[in-house]
Design a protein around this motif. Structure first.
Motif, PDB file in Angstrom:
ATOM      1  N   GLN A  27     153.491  45.862 -76.805  1.00 15.24           N
ATOM      2  CA  GLN A  27     152.379  46.803 -76.719  1.00 15.24           C
ATOM      3  C   GLN A  27     151.855  47.105 -78.115  1.00 15.24           C
ATOM      4  OE1 GLN A  27     152.771  49.926 -73.782  1.00 15.24           O
ATOM      5  NE2 GLN A  27     151.948  51.452 -75.206  1.00 15.24           N
ATOM      6  N   PHE A  28     150.509  47.073 -78.236  1.00 18.46           N
ATOM      7  CA  PHE A  28     149.881  47.275 -79.546  1.00 18.46           C
ATOM      8  C   PHE A  28     148.961  48.498 -79.582  1.00 18.46           C
ATOM      9  CE2 PHE A  28     151.015  42.835 -79.223  1.00 18.46           C
ATOM     10  CZ  PHE A  28     151.589  42.569 -80.445  1.00 18.46           C
ATOM     11  N   ARG A  29     148.962  49.269 -78.530  1.00 17.57           N
ATOM     12  CA  ARG A  29     148.177  50.510 -78.503  1.00 17.57           C
ATOM     13  C   ARG A  29     149.114  51.660 -78.140  1.00 17.57           C
ATOM     14  NH1 ARG A  29     142.810  52.630 -77.461  1.00 17.57           N
ATOM     15  NH2 ARG A  29     141.927  50.534 -77.636  1.00 17.57           N
ATOM     16  N   ASP A  30     149.038  52.710 -78.907  1.00 12.08           N
ATOM     17  CA  ASP A  30     149.910  53.868 -78.693  1.00 12.08           C
ATOM     18  C   ASP A  30     149.580  54.550 -77.361  1.00 12.08           C
ATOM     19  OD1 ASP A  30     151.801  55.811 -79.111  1.00 12.08           O
ATOM     20  OD2 ASP A  30     150.534  57.027 -80.416  1.00 12.08           O
ATOM     21  N   GLY A  31     150.587  54.658 -76.494  1.00  6.81           N
ATOM     22  CA  GLY A  31     150.416  55.359 -75.236  1.00  6.81           C
ATOM     23  C   GLY A  31     149.792  54.564 -74.114  1.00  6.81           C
ATOM     24  N   TRP A  32     149.469  53.286 -74.344  1.00  8.19           N
ATOM     25  CA  TRP A  32     148.855  52.473 -73.282  1.00  8.19           C
ATOM     26  C   TRP A  32     149.303  51.030 -73.390  1.00  8.19           C
ATOM     27  CZ3 TRP A  32     145.934  48.167 -72.441  1.00  8.19           C
ATOM     28  CH2 TRP A  32     145.358  48.047 -71.177  1.00  8.19           C
ATOM     29  N   PRO A  33     149.612  50.393 -72.251  1.00 12.50           N
ATOM     30  CA  PRO A  33     149.602  50.959 -70.893  1.00 12.50           C
ATOM     31  C   PRO A  33     150.817  51.839 -70.572  1.00 12.50           C
ATOM     32  CG  PRO A  33     150.269  48.664 -70.811  1.00 12.50           C
ATOM     33  CD  PRO A  33     149.903  48.939 -72.238  1.00 12.50           C
ATOM     34  N   SER A  34     151.864  51.754 -71.376  1.00 15.36           N
ATOM     35  CA  SER A  34     153.047  52.591 -71.149  1.00 15.36           C
ATOM     36  C   SER A  34     153.135  53.666 -72.228  1.00 15.36           C
ATOM     37  CB  SER A  34     154.313  51.726 -71.181  1.00 15.36           C
ATOM     38  OG  SER A  34     155.472  52.521 -71.103  1.00 15.36           O
ATOM     39  N   LYS A  35     153.484  54.881 -71.821  1.00 18.83           N
ATOM     40  CA  LYS A  35     153.580  55.978 -72.775  1.00 18.83           C
ATOM     41  C   LYS A  35     154.899  55.954 -73.555  1.00 18.83           C
ATOM     42  CE  LYS A  35     150.540  59.129 -70.231  1.00 18.83           C
ATOM     43  NZ  LYS A  35     150.409  60.462 -69.582  1.00 18.83           N
ATOM     44  N   LYS A  36     155.897  55.224 -73.026  1.00 14.29           N
ATOM     45  CA  LYS A  36     157.211  55.230 -73.651  1.00 14.29           C
ATOM     46  C   LYS A  36     157.570  53.916 -74.336  1.00 14.29           C
ATOM     47  CE  LYS A  36     159.102  58.571 -70.340  1.00 14.29           C
ATOM     48  NZ  LYS A  36     160.185  58.840 -69.351  1.00 14.29           N
ATOM     49  N   ALA A  37     156.696  52.937 -74.277  1.00 16.70           N
ATOM     50  CA  ALA A  37     157.011  51.630 -74.848  1.00 16.70           C
ATOM     51  C   ALA A  37     156.916  51.640 -76.369  1.00 16.70           C
ATOM     52  CB  ALA A  37     156.056  50.570 -74.289  1.00 16.70           C
ATOM     53  N   LYS A  38     157.625  50.701 -76.990  1.00 17.85           N
ATOM     54  CA  LYS A  38     157.507  50.515 -78.437  1.00 17.85           C
ATOM     55  C   LYS A  38     156.098  50.035 -78.764  1.00 17.85           C
ATOM     56  CE  LYS A  38     162.349  49.094 -79.012  1.00 17.85           C
ATOM     57  NZ  LYS A  38     163.242  47.976 -79.441  1.00 17.85           N
ATOM     58  N   VAL A  39     155.570  50.523 -79.865  1.00 17.33           N
ATOM     59  CA  VAL A  39     154.216  50.137 -80.266  1.00 17.33           C
ATOM     60  C   VAL A  39     154.301  49.278 -81.530  1.00 17.33           C
ATOM     61  CG1 VAL A  39     151.925  50.949 -80.897  1.00 17.33           C
ATOM     62  CG2 VAL A  39     153.324  52.282 -79.310  1.00 17.33           C
ATOM     63  N   TRP A  40     153.577  48.154 -81.505  1.00 16.03           N
ATOM     64  CA  TRP A  40     153.617  47.202 -82.613  1.00 16.03           C
ATOM     65  C   TRP A  40     152.214  47.009 -83.186  1.00 16.03           C
ATOM     66  CZ3 TRP A  40     158.415  45.181 -83.910  1.00 16.03           C
ATOM     67  CH2 TRP A  40     159.420  45.336 -82.959  1.00 16.03           C
ATOM     68  N   LYS A  41     152.172  46.387 -84.342  1.00 17.28           N
ATOM     69  CA  LYS A  41     150.913  45.975 -84.937  1.00 17.28           C
ATOM     70  C   LYS A  41     151.111  44.659 -85.658  1.00 17.28           C
ATOM     71  CE  LYS A  41     151.396  48.583 -89.281  1.00 17.28           C
ATOM     72  NZ  LYS A  41     150.768  49.598 -90.154  1.00 17.28           N
ATOM     73  N   PHE A  42     150.040  43.858 -85.726  1.00 16.29           N
ATOM     74  CA  PHE A  42     150.110  42.587 -86.418  1.00 16.29           C
ATOM     75  C   PHE A  42     150.060  42.825 -87.930  1.00 16.29           C
ATOM     76  CE2 PHE A  42     148.611  41.348 -82.241  1.00 16.29           C
ATOM     77  CZ  PHE A  42     149.366  40.207 -81.985  1.00 16.29           C
TER      78      PHE A  42
END
Length: 217
Positions: free
Chosen positions: A201-216
């Motif tokens: 997941q690369f967007r904070d809070g979407w689609p999951s609110k609890k998933a780790k968030v990444w960026k390239f």
């Protein structure tokens, strides 16, 4: 003759270079430390989610499915399969629209259905080796065959001259059918582990609110 041989070798080399694994460096974007390298191989099934509109009354997302071809630091290229649009309204109403590749009028090449997706537009990325589906299906006929062995083993082991079941023969058939069922159930579990679907997941809070968030990187 040497000229044509050289041209063939050059074409093969270029083809091999185009089929390289895409390696992309990503890092945590949610305040936590952590980096890793995404490795996506040509032929893998790819799903890209993008949140196109985000408001209190309406959220519109686009889900792109296809087969991975290649990638760079700026975009990934896939052979498009389908595009699914999803609209979620605040009152609970949800609308879906599925567009096949041949009918998609976006930025896909109409002749080859290839689609370049900018990396900056990827909010969620999922990929998996497509061979998994075919490999896991191998276990089904093994299980069915083993069940058939269980049903037929008393008949196969029956000694009609003596009017009773041959215990030794029945034991081996029973052991064989049991082993077959164990193998049949183990195959999908094993391949599910080896070809596990990977999600990022690369967007904070979407689609999951609890998933780790990444960026390239």
């Amino acid at each position: 003759m040497k000229k044509y041989t050289f041209i063939c070798l050059l074409l093969c080399l270029c083809s091999g270079l185009g089929a390289q694994t895409w390696k992309a460096e990503i890092q945590r974007a949610d305040g936590h430390k952590g980096t890793m390298t995404l490795k996506v191989k040509p032929g893998m099934k790819v799903i890209v989610n993008n949140l196109e509109s985000n408001s209190d009354s309406l959220k519109v997302s686009k889900i792109i499915e296809g087969t991975f071809i290649s990638g760079s630091s700026d975009f990934i290229r896939i052979k498009l399969n389908t595009v699914r649009s999803e609209s979620n309204y605040a009152n609970g109403i949800r609308q879906f629209k599925i567009t096949p590749a041949k009918c998609y009028t976006g930025y896909a090449a109409p002749d080859t259905n290839t689609l370049n997706i900018p990396v900056r537009q990827i909010d969620y990325l999922s990929f998996q080796n497509e061979k998994k589906e075919g490999l896991t299906e191998i276990g089904e006929p093994i299980i069915l065959g083993s069940i058939l062995m269980v049903i037929l083993s008393p008949l196969i082991s029956y000694n009609f001259k003596e009017g009773k079941i041959n215990a030794n023969r029945y034991k081996y058939w029973a052991l064989g059918s049991t082993a077959g069922m164990l193998v049949g159930f183990a195959i999908p579990i094993t391949f599910a582990t080896v070809y596990k679907q990977k999600n990022y997941q690369f967007r904070d809070g979407w689609p999951s609110k609890k998933a780790k968030v990444w960026k390239f990187r």
